[in-house]
Design a protein around this motif. Structure first.
Motif, short mmCIF file in Angstrom:
data_model
loop_
_atom_site.label_atom_id
_atom_site.label_comp_id
_atom_site.label_asym_id
_atom_site.label_seq_id
_atom_site.Cartn_x
_atom_site.Cartn_y
_atom_site.Cartn_z
N LYS A 199 -18.20 29.67 21.29
CA LYS A 199 -18.89 30.45 22.15
C LYS A 199 -18.19 30.43 23.42
O LYS A 199 -17.23 29.61 24.11
CB LYS A 199 -19.93 29.48 22.67
CG LYS A 199 -20.99 29.29 21.48
CD LYS A 199 -22.19 28.60 21.97
CE LYS A 199 -23.34 28.29 20.74
NZ LYS A 199 -24.47 27.53 21.08
N PRO A 201 -17.95 31.41 27.60
CA PRO A 201 -18.61 30.73 28.87
C PRO A 201 -19.34 32.07 29.34
O PRO A 201 -18.96 33.11 29.42
CB PRO A 201 -17.54 30.36 29.52
CG PRO A 201 -16.14 30.96 29.33
CD PRO A 201 -16.28 31.28 27.72
N THR A 202 -20.37 31.68 29.98
CA THR A 202 -21.14 32.56 30.55
C THR A 202 -21.28 32.36 32.13
O THR A 202 -21.73 33.35 32.96
CB THR A 202 -22.63 32.43 30.31
OG1 THR A 202 -23.23 31.51 30.29
CG2 THR A 202 -22.97 32.75 28.78
N SER A 203 -20.57 31.29 32.54
CA SER A 203 -20.44 31.03 33.87
C SER A 203 -18.99 30.06 34.06
O SER A 203 -18.54 29.70 33.11
CB SER A 203 -21.37 30.09 34.56
OG SER A 203 -21.52 28.67 33.79
N ASN A 451 -15.42 43.37 34.31
CA ASN A 451 -15.53 42.16 33.58
C ASN A 451 -14.45 41.88 32.94
O ASN A 451 -13.16 42.35 32.93
CB ASN A 451 -16.60 42.68 32.45
CG ASN A 451 -16.39 43.67 31.64
OD1 ASN A 451 -15.21 44.33 31.79
ND2 ASN A 451 -17.20 44.22 30.74
N GLY A 464 -16.15 39.40 22.56
CA GLY A 464 -17.05 39.32 23.58
C GLY A 464 -16.68 39.60 24.96
O GLY A 464 -15.36 40.00 25.06
N ILE A 466 -17.27 38.78 29.32
CA ILE A 466 -17.75 37.82 30.40
C ILE A 466 -18.06 38.62 31.68
O ILE A 466 -17.10 39.26 32.11
CB ILE A 466 -16.90 36.90 30.75
CG1 ILE A 466 -16.55 36.05 29.39
CG2 ILE A 466 -17.54 35.87 31.73
CD1 ILE A 466 -15.51 34.99 29.59
N GLN A 467 -19.33 38.72 32.29
CA GLN A 467 -19.59 39.33 33.56
C GLN A 467 -19.39 38.32 34.44
O GLN A 467 -20.05 37.45 34.49
CB GLN A 467 -20.99 40.01 33.43
CG GLN A 467 -21.15 41.13 32.53
CD GLN A 467 -20.26 42.28 32.72
OE1 GLN A 467 -19.99 42.46 33.77
NE2 GLN A 467 -20.16 43.14 31.84
N GLY A 468 -18.15 38.35 35.30
CA GLY A 468 -18.02 37.28 36.11
C GLY A 468 -17.97 37.56 37.73
O GLY A 468 -18.18 36.69 38.54
N TRP A 497 -12.12 30.27 34.10
CA TRP A 497 -12.93 30.68 32.83
C TRP A 497 -12.20 29.73 31.50
O TRP A 497 -11.29 29.99 31.50
CB TRP A 497 -13.07 32.16 32.49
CG TRP A 497 -13.51 32.71 33.70
CD1 TRP A 497 -12.57 33.45 34.68
CD2 TRP A 497 -15.15 33.12 34.24
NE1 TRP A 497 -13.50 34.21 35.72
CE2 TRP A 497 -14.80 33.94 35.15
CE3 TRP A 497 -16.26 32.89 33.33
CZ2 TRP A 497 -16.09 34.50 35.83
CZ3 TRP A 497 -17.12 33.33 33.93
CH2 TRP A 497 -17.31 34.02 35.27
#
Length: 528
Positions: A199, A201-203, A451, A464, A466-468, A497
């Protein structure tokens, strides 16, 4: 009584069966009818006799149309000499039912029906077929025909009980006995590839402040050393963050009329090269917290740097690339000139044989270390090329990313110069980083998405994103173990990240301060 006018008389009814024989003939001599009437009656009688059925339904009263319609009713006067009077009998319901059943039944000829063929397939003992059944001439069950079929099947390699047309041959039977326990007690299917089930990371794991960073696409202000030290240039200041201890130190501060435009760690992680806006290049010893030397000569700012052992290459805003030998006093050993605008991307291959450069003139140059002219020059990009990355597990593979008006990532073969793949990212490409643990590449983007995107190679499937950051990402750097990615954006945030976590291995975290190798790397260069 006149016979010229028609009268209702009781005459013979052809639909009725009289008591006497059917050969009844009216007597002309005893009849009072005239010859003309007699001829009409006789013709009507013959027509009725021909149309009258002789079967079981002959007793059913039917109204027969004739040229002379005669109605049977009781007349006012009785004719004499006309024979016995016949009154039609109404058949009973039982007789009508029996006649309808017997007369409507149809029995076809069954000599050529399939019943005879079905009896031919039985055993030889079933020879009691009726003699009236005729066997078609094309079917003969004899010993000679069976022998002929056997010989044809043997010549063709077929068995008589085998289908000639089949989708696939039957599976060969095993010579060993089937063990049901080993057949059904098999182990489960192997686990899904860790890359497919990991998975993203989302944060961010950690966020540090980066106040005063310059929002300039052409500058390179972030780098991560092999000793787990992160260097970042914030306008006039250079800060170094130790990922193992979490300590932050201000390594240098420039004069008020200059700012930091480029940063790059040396291969051993002991020194950091700093490019300034006035064209100078400084080398600092991080452990001693002092400047080792300063190399001047560029006419404009130095926005990008790259190390190749003791050779440090610098890209200038005037389009020139200088190669500095830090071991000698006369540091400039060669110069590469082929760009017509600012050089904003510079990357040496890991074996030190080739150098890739990208500029604001939309060009990509691949230089050979033995020549001062580019080996390949690529013009496929439609915007400035800042993002450059050599593949760590395929040395001759180079990835390049274009700016706002290009938004493409191109993959090049450094040996042949051929373009092998391309990706339309839909956004400005600001940096590229190959993974050491997976066959993937991560790209950071500016307008409009801001992103991170992770791509598989060579399938080019996006695993994938990631909106960071709230604004465009200016640059990125990968940790020494290849698991953590640091990004800095114009929103003045430095984020970490965990994008390439090593599943199945104990991976240290940037938060806990154990990302480094834990080994002291000695200084391998003597800088004068």
């Amino acid at each position: 009584m006149s016979f010229d006018t028609p009268v209702k008389s009781r005459l013979y009814n052809p639909n009725c069966t009289p008591r006497s024989s059917h050969n009844y003939q009216p007597r002309l001599d005893s009849s009072p009818l005239t010859p003309r009437h007699y001829a009409q009656i006789s013709s009507s009688f013959l027509v009725a006799k021909r149309q009258s059925p002789t079967g079981p339904k002959s007793c059913i009263h039917k109204q027969i149309s004739s040229p002379m319609r005669l109605e049977t009713c009781a007349p006012d006067t009785t004719l004499t000499g006309t024979g016995p009077i016949c009154t039609p009998k109404r058949p009973s319901r039982k007789q009508v039912f029996r006649a309808s059943v017997q007369g409507d039944r149809f029995i076809p000829a069954r000599n050529t029906s399939s019943t005879a063929l079905s009896k031919l397939e039985s055993d030889d003992t079933d020879n009691s077929v009726a003699s009236d059944v005729t066997i078609p001439s094309g079917i003969q069950l004899s010993q000679s025909s069976l022998a002929y079929q056997s010989s044809v099947a043997e010549a063709c390699g077929f068995a008589l009980n085998q289908r000639i047309l089949a989708f696939k041959p039957e599976a060969p039977q095993s010579s060993k006995p089937i063990d049901l326990r080993s057949q059904y007690n098999r182990p489960l299917k192997p686990a899904v590839n860790a890359q497919l089930r990991r998975k993203l990371p989302t944060s961010a794991e950690r966020i540090l402040d980066a106040p005063g960073i310059r929002d300039d696409y052409y500058l390179n202000l972030l780098d991560w050393s092999c000793n787990n030290m992160v260097a970042i240039g914030l306008d006039r200041d250079l800060y170094v963050w130790n990922a193992e201890t979490g300590n932050v130190s201000n390594l240098l501060r420039t004069s008020s009329d200059t700012y930091i435009s480029g940063i790059k760690w040396s291969g051993d992680g002991a020194y950091v090269a700093v490019g300034l806006s006035d064209g100078d290049v400084q080398i600092w010893d991080v452990e001693e917290q002092e400047k080792v030397r300063s190399m001047s000569g560029h006419a404009a700012r130095v926005g990008v740097l790259s190390w190749n052992r003791h050779i440090m290459s610098s890209g200038c805003r005037d389009g020139s690339i200088w190669n500095h030998d830090v071991r000698i006093a006369e540091h400039k050993v060669s110069e590469y000139v082929n760009h017509q605008a600012e050089v904003c991307g510079l990357e040496w291959r890991s074996d030190g044989n080739q150098l890739a450069s990208g500029g604001n003139d939309n060009l990509v140059n691949i230089w050979d270390v033995r020549s001062s002219t580019p080996k390949f020059t690529k013009t496929n990009h439609k915007a400035a090329v800042k993002a450059l990355a050599w593949c760590p597990w395929q040395l001759n593979l180079l990835a390049t990313g274009g700016g706002t008006y290009d938004k493409h990532i191109h993959f090049w073969n450094g040996t042949t110069g051929a373009r092998v793949n391309s990706i339309d990212t839909g956004s400005q490409v600001t940096s590229l980083q190959w993974s050491h643990n997976y066959k993937e590449i991560v790209s950071s983007h500016g307008y409009p998405d801001n992103n991170l995107s992770i791509w598989s190679y060579p399938t080019l499937v996006k695993n994938g994103e990631i909106q960071g950051h709230d604004t465009r990402i200016l640059g990125s750097a990968l940790s020494p173990d290849g698991s953590t990615l640091a990004t800095v954006a114009s929103d003045e945030n430095l984020k970490f990240w965990k994008v390439f976590e090593q599943i199945g291995k104990k991976v240290s975290s940037a938060v806990s301060g154990s990302l480094g190798t834990g080994k002291d790397i000695a200084k391998v260069m003597m800088i004068r």
